[in-house]
Design an enzyme around this catalytic site. Structure first.
Site, short mmCIF file in Angstrom:
data_model
loop_
_atom_site.label_atom_id
_atom_site.label_comp_id
_atom_site.label_asym_id
_atom_site.label_seq_id
_atom_site.Cartn_x
_atom_site.Cartn_y
_atom_site.Cartn_z
N HIS A 65 0.89 -1.24 -0.11
CA HIS A 65 -0.01 0.16 0.00
C HIS A 65 0.95 1.14 -0.04
O HIS A 65 1.30 1.57 0.98
CB HIS A 65 -0.84 0.13 1.40
CG HIS A 65 -2.18 1.02 1.17
ND1 HIS A 65 -3.19 0.69 1.74
CD2 HIS A 65 -2.05 2.40 0.70
CE1 HIS A 65 -4.12 1.77 1.55
NE2 HIS A 65 -3.27 2.77 1.09
N ASN A 99 -5.34 5.59 -7.11
CA ASN A 99 -5.84 6.93 -7.26
C ASN A 99 -4.95 7.86 -7.37
O ASN A 99 -4.77 9.11 -7.06
CB ASN A 99 -6.44 7.32 -5.64
CG ASN A 99 -5.36 7.32 -4.55
OD1 ASN A 99 -4.35 6.94 -4.66
ND2 ASN A 99 -5.50 8.12 -3.50
N ASP A 159 -8.74 2.40 -3.09
CA ASP A 159 -8.17 2.81 -2.05
C ASP A 159 -8.08 4.48 -2.30
O ASP A 159 -7.91 5.14 -3.20
CB ASP A 159 -6.78 2.46 -1.55
CG ASP A 159 -6.45 3.17 -0.43
OD1 ASP A 159 -7.10 2.96 0.34
OD2 ASP A 159 -5.36 3.88 -0.56
N ASN A 285 -6.62 9.05 6.80
CA ASN A 285 -7.73 8.12 6.85
C ASN A 285 -7.31 6.62 6.86
O ASN A 285 -6.30 6.41 5.94
CB ASN A 285 -8.62 8.32 5.56
CG ASN A 285 -9.50 9.53 5.58
OD1 ASN A 285 -9.63 10.02 6.63
ND2 ASN A 285 -9.74 10.40 4.48
N ASP A 312 0.89 2.77 3.67
CA ASP A 312 -0.08 3.76 3.27
C ASP A 312 0.75 5.17 3.02
O ASP A 312 0.19 6.06 3.33
CB ASP A 312 -1.19 3.89 4.12
CG ASP A 312 -2.31 4.74 3.59
OD1 ASP A 312 -2.39 4.95 2.30
OD2 ASP A 312 -3.49 4.97 4.29
N GLY A 331 -3.46 11.84 5.05
CA GLY A 331 -2.53 10.82 4.52
C GLY A 331 -1.00 11.57 5.05
O GLY A 331 -0.73 12.49 5.41
C1 NCD Z 1 -4.57 8.45 1.16
C2 NCD Z 1 -4.14 9.38 0.10
O1 NCD Z 1 -3.83 10.41 0.35
O2 NCD Z 1 -4.11 8.73 -1.21
N1 NCD Z 1 -4.77 9.13 2.12
C3 NCD Z 1 -5.01 8.75 3.51
O3 NCD Z 1 -5.21 9.57 4.43
N2 NCD Z 1 -4.49 7.45 4.02
C4 NCD Z 1 -5.77 7.35 0.63
C5 NCD Z 1 -6.12 6.40 1.53
O4 NCD Z 1 -5.25 5.53 1.87
O5 NCD Z 1 -7.15 6.15 1.73
ZN ZN Z 2 -7.57 3.96 2.11
ZN ZN Z 3 -3.94 4.61 0.93
#
Ligand code: NCD
Ligand code: ZN
Ligand code: ZN
Ligand code: ZN
Length: 438
Positions: A65, A99, A159, A285, A312, A331
């Site tokens: 991720h 995304n 995602d 998130n 992430d 994020g």
């Molecule tokens: C992620 C992003 O910035 O693309 N943001 C986040 O807060 N984790 C998107 C995601 O992982 O849901």
């Molecule tokens: Zn996510």
């Molecule tokens: Zn993500």
């Protein structure tokens, strides 16, 4: 582009899985050619020698991720800069989320991300394909085409958005089972998170922030476990964040449902007490939860109820983070800080061995994604995808110094003991002593 001839590498004095006395590891033609106290004697005179002083040798990490932001937001990260961050973090394979702008929802985009990743050559960059066109949650993408293309897409995810419609998710799971690919779900029931910016609890209430209840995540985890059961499909849960999700995963696994899950370093380490500063760097998130959630997540990772760590890694520009909390983009960065955090939380506490850490950062994620040349045992004949860790460095995180083009790290100024000091990717050194090697 010509692939550089990979030199013969000699890693002197490393400890595979942090076990036993230091050994030498000889790497030739992308594979481990010899391993043991005398392996160095087989090295040719022109071998590239790295004296590693008893450092821990692990299989290279696999991140299921990562957000690389190319195409579309190359001001915040590129495939090249994100690959450098990955190499510095000990990663030899990353899965780049869909995304982007435009999104990775068709074969042209997924193949292009794959090709650029190959040209950069610092780690395997596997594009994740979108489940639905435009990540809108309505119409399924041509998953088969993406899976059959050059990128051989193995994981599909919207995602950033949840595949919220149960009928769409059911069809996606049925289709994925036929194709032998994996759906990774960002579990967030959007009807429960309208306007939410923080975990719904006492902290958000005190700070006047709109809350994201645990039920928004847990209701989707429960639903998708049942949909996967009935479709005979596998499902993977992105960034698990609550105690209830852990309980649901344990239940689903006890029923024989093919469900796997990842947890991020930030959900293992941080909780919503950080929000007191209103600093947008802590917005993410799913949101940082409460201390008992972080504890349950750590325990679940140790017990195997949660399969693996995923970063992430979510780069954002300064102007998108350095604003009022509710206006900040969600994020945070993760690739370069994952190992130090997991080691601090789980090795230093005695809850995990280095071999356990290799399981959650390399072996399990490689298995979940179906990679055959990653997450392999450190043995003669195996592909040389490796991470070298100094367990006693003293490394202070400075966002501006990270290889990522963005600096949105929530660990600014924090000092960690363990640090990745070298990464070997397909037999080549891709990072050494905090520098990515082109
Ligand atoms: C992620 C992003 O910035 O693309 N943001 C986040 O807060 N984790 C998107 C995601 O992982 O849901
Ligand atoms: Zn996510
Ligand atoms: Zn993500
Ligand atoms: Zn590979």
């Amino acid at each position: 582009m010509t692939v550089p001839e990979s030199p013969t590498l000699l890693l002197r004095r490393v400890r595979p899985y942090g076990e036993g006395d230091p050994v030498d590891v000889l790497i030739r033609d992308g594979r481990i050619a010899a391993l043991g106290p005398g392996a160095g004697e087989e090295a040719p005179a022109d071998a590239e020698v790295h004296d590693l002083d008893g450092a821990v040798l692990l299989p290279g990490f696999v991140d299921l991720h990562t957000h690389l932001r190319e195409p579309g937001r190359e001001d915040t990260e590129t495939i090249a800069s994100g690959s450098a961050a990955a190499a510095l973090g000990g990663y030899t394979a990353v899965f780049a989320m869909a995304n982007t702008q435009p999104p990775q929802d068709n074969q042209t985009v997924t193949d292009s991300v794959w090709r650029i990743g190959r040209e950069v050559g610092l780690c395997d960059v596997h594009p994740v394909g979108a489940v639905t066109v435009g990540l809108k949650g309505e119409q399924l993408t041509e998953m088969g085409q993406m899976a059959d293309g050059a990128a051989k897409v193995k994981i599909f995810s919207d995602d950033g958005m949840c595949v919220y419609d149960p009928l769409v998710m059911r069809r996606a799971l049925e289709y994925s089972a036929g194709l032998g690919v994996l759906i990774a779900q960002h579990a967030e029931e959007p009807r429960l998170t309208r306007g939410a910016v923080a975990h719904e609890g006492p902290t958000a209430a005190r700070l006047g922030l709109t809350g994201w209840p645990r039920s928004a995540e847990e209701s989707i985890v429960a639903r998708d476990a049942i949909l996967a059961r009935d479709a005979g499909a596998r499902v993977h849960i992105c960034h698990a964040s609550t105690t209830g999700t852990v309980e649901l995963l344990a239940w689903a696994k006890s029923q024989g449902i093919s469900i796997t899950a990842e947890v991020t370093p930030h959900h293992l380490l941080l909780d919503d007490s950080r929000l007191e500063t209103y600093d947008g760097v802590y917005r993410v998130n799913p949101p940082l939860r409460e201390a008992h959630d972080a504890r349950a997540l750590r325990e679940a990772l140790v017990s195997g109820v949660i399969d693996c760590v995923a970063t992430d890694h979510a780069p954002h520009a300064a102007q998108e983070k350095c604003c009022e909390f509710a206006a900040a983009r969600p994020g945070m960065l993760g690739l370069e800080t994952a190992l130090p955090i997991v080691a601090a939380l789980l090795i230093d506490s005695g809850d995990m061995t280095w071999r356990d850490l290799a399981r959650v950062m390399s072996v399990r994620p490689a298995e979940i994604a179906g990679l055959t040349d990653q997450g392999r045992p450190i043995e003669v004949g195996e592909p040389a995808n490796l991470a070298v860790v100094d367990p006693d460095s003293s490394w202070t995180v400075i966002g501006e110094d990270l290889a990522s083009l963005s600096a949105n790290t929530p660990y600014e100024g924090m000092t960690f003991a363990a640090r990745v000091v070298g990464t070997v990717y397909h037999g080549r050194m891709t990072s050494r002593d905090g520098k990515a090697l082109a």
